[in-house]
Design an enzyme around this catalytic site. Structure first.
Site, PDB file in Angstrom:
ATOM      1  N   VAL A 185     -45.282 -40.514  -6.437  1.00 65.89           N
ATOM      2  CA  VAL A 185     -44.120 -39.984  -7.167  1.00 65.89           C
ATOM      3  C   VAL A 185     -43.214 -39.301  -6.150  1.00 65.89           C
ATOM      4  O   VAL A 185     -43.667 -38.466  -5.358  1.00 65.89           O
ATOM      5  CB  VAL A 185     -44.556 -38.988  -8.265  1.00 65.89           C
ATOM      6  CG1 VAL A 185     -43.383 -38.689  -9.192  1.00 65.89           C
ATOM      7  CG2 VAL A 185     -45.734 -39.522  -9.060  1.00 65.89           C
TER       8      VAL A 185
ATOM      9  N   HIS B  72     -36.730 -35.462 -13.269  1.00 68.65           N
ATOM     10  CA  HIS B  72     -37.670 -36.493 -13.706  1.00 68.65           C
ATOM     11  C   HIS B  72     -38.995 -36.435 -12.930  1.00 68.65           C
ATOM     12  O   HIS B  72     -40.082 -36.537 -13.504  1.00 68.65           O
ATOM     13  CB  HIS B  72     -37.015 -37.864 -13.506  1.00 68.65           C
ATOM     14  CG  HIS B  72     -37.708 -38.987 -14.190  1.00 68.65           C
ATOM     15  ND1 HIS B  72     -37.727 -39.120 -15.557  1.00 68.65           N
ATOM     16  CD2 HIS B  72     -38.418 -40.033 -13.697  1.00 68.65           C
ATOM     17  CE1 HIS B  72     -38.425 -40.201 -15.868  1.00 68.65           C
ATOM     18  NE2 HIS B  72     -38.861 -40.765 -14.764  1.00 68.65           N
TER      19      HIS B  72
HETATM   20  N1  INI Z   1     -43.350 -43.439 -11.588  1.00 72.29           N
HETATM   21  C1  INI Z   1     -43.969 -43.261 -10.390  1.00 72.29           C
HETATM   22  O1  INI Z   1     -45.116 -43.682 -10.229  1.00 72.29           O
HETATM   23  N2  INI Z   1     -43.319 -42.641  -9.370  1.00 72.29           N
HETATM   24  C2  INI Z   1     -42.063 -42.144  -9.512  1.00 72.29           C
HETATM   25  O2  INI Z   1     -41.515 -41.571  -8.513  1.00 72.29           O
HETATM   26  C3  INI Z   1     -41.406 -42.301 -10.751  1.00 72.29           C
HETATM   27  N3  INI Z   1     -40.077 -41.779 -10.932  1.00 72.29           N
HETATM   28  O3  INI Z   1     -39.621 -40.979 -10.115  1.00 72.29           O
HETATM   29  O4  INI Z   1     -39.392 -42.146 -11.899  1.00 72.29           O
HETATM   30  C4  INI Z   1     -42.082 -42.979 -11.796  1.00 72.29           C
HETATM   31  N4  INI Z   1     -41.487 -43.200 -13.009  1.00 72.29           N
HETATM   32  C5  INI Z   1     -41.990 -44.151 -13.960  1.00 72.29           C
HETATM   33  C6  INI Z   1     -43.062 -43.583 -14.875  1.00 72.29           C
HETATM   34  O5  INI Z   1     -44.261 -43.354 -14.168  1.00 72.29           O
HETATM   35  C7  INI Z   1     -43.373 -44.535 -16.035  1.00 72.29           C
HETATM   36  O6  INI Z   1     -43.866 -45.747 -15.539  1.00 72.29           O
HETATM   37  C8  INI Z   1     -42.163 -44.835 -16.930  1.00 72.29           C
HETATM   38  O7  INI Z   1     -41.526 -43.643 -17.331  1.00 72.29           O
HETATM   39  C9  INI Z   1     -42.611 -45.604 -18.214  1.00 72.29           C
HETATM   40  O8  INI Z   1     -43.540 -44.837 -18.968  1.00 72.29           O
END
Ligand code: INI
Length: 157
Positions: A82, A89
């Site tokens: 992440v 977010h």
């Molecule tokens: N998911 C990640 O694994 N890393 C990230 O940095 C990230 N950002 O920053 O948006 C991220 N978003 C997606 C999230 O994990 C879900 O897959 C999505 O919201 C659907 O539920």
């Protein structure tokens, strides 16, 4: 003085699951490779390692929970990345994946290991996915091996 329980890095013959998230896959593919490399080099047969890819970190706990519930594995390793952007977010996603894995882990009888990079920028993610700060996937797999053995030792009494 009572007994001292300590795990060795030995899970030969045990089945292990790895959950990886595709989001930021430039990094997470390296974490998955690091975890596999660690398991292979500690004698875990490739046939005994199952993997699952989920869309993002938020989905990791659900897949980890499924692997645990199957009863087939000695440990579940979670790898994800992440990275902070321009909005809050990052905080929501990193907090949920962390809480989710902790919850699955505490509800489980097997080790569920946290191999998630939470980085403020790309440099921090690069450093933790196979460069100067090591590879968080490799580290998570090593933790899984130690915890599998420790749990077996404690259970055996
Ligand atoms: N998911 C990640 O694994 N890393 C990230 O940095 C990230 N950002 O920053 O948006 C991220 N978003 C997606 C999230 O994990 C879900 O897959 C999505 O919201 C659907 O539920």
């Amino acid at each position: 003085m009572g007994r001292k329980f300590e795990g060795r890095f030995d899970a030969r013959g045990k089945k292990i699951a790895i959950v990886g998230s595709r989001f930021n896959d430039f990094f997470t593919s390296e974490l998955m490779n690091g975890a596999l490399d660690c398991l292979h080099r500690h004698g875990v047969d490739d046939e005994l390692i199952d993997t699952a890819w989920v869309p993002g970190g938020f989905e990791i706990p659900m897949a980890a929970k499924r692997f645990v519930a199957s009863g087939r594995y000695a440990a579940v390793i979670c790898v994800g990345c992440v990275i902070q952007g321009d909005t809050p977010h990052f905080h929501y996603v990193s907090s949920e994946v962390t809480k989710g894995i902790a919850q699955v882990s505490l509800d489980s009888d097997i080790p569920v290991v946290y191999g998630i990079i939470t980085a403020e920028n790309l440099d921090q993610a690069i450093e933790r996915s196979g460069t100067k700060a090591g590879n968080k996937g490799f580290d998570a797999a090593l933790t899984a091996l130690e915890m599998i053995d420790l749990c077996a030792e404690i259970d055996a009494g």
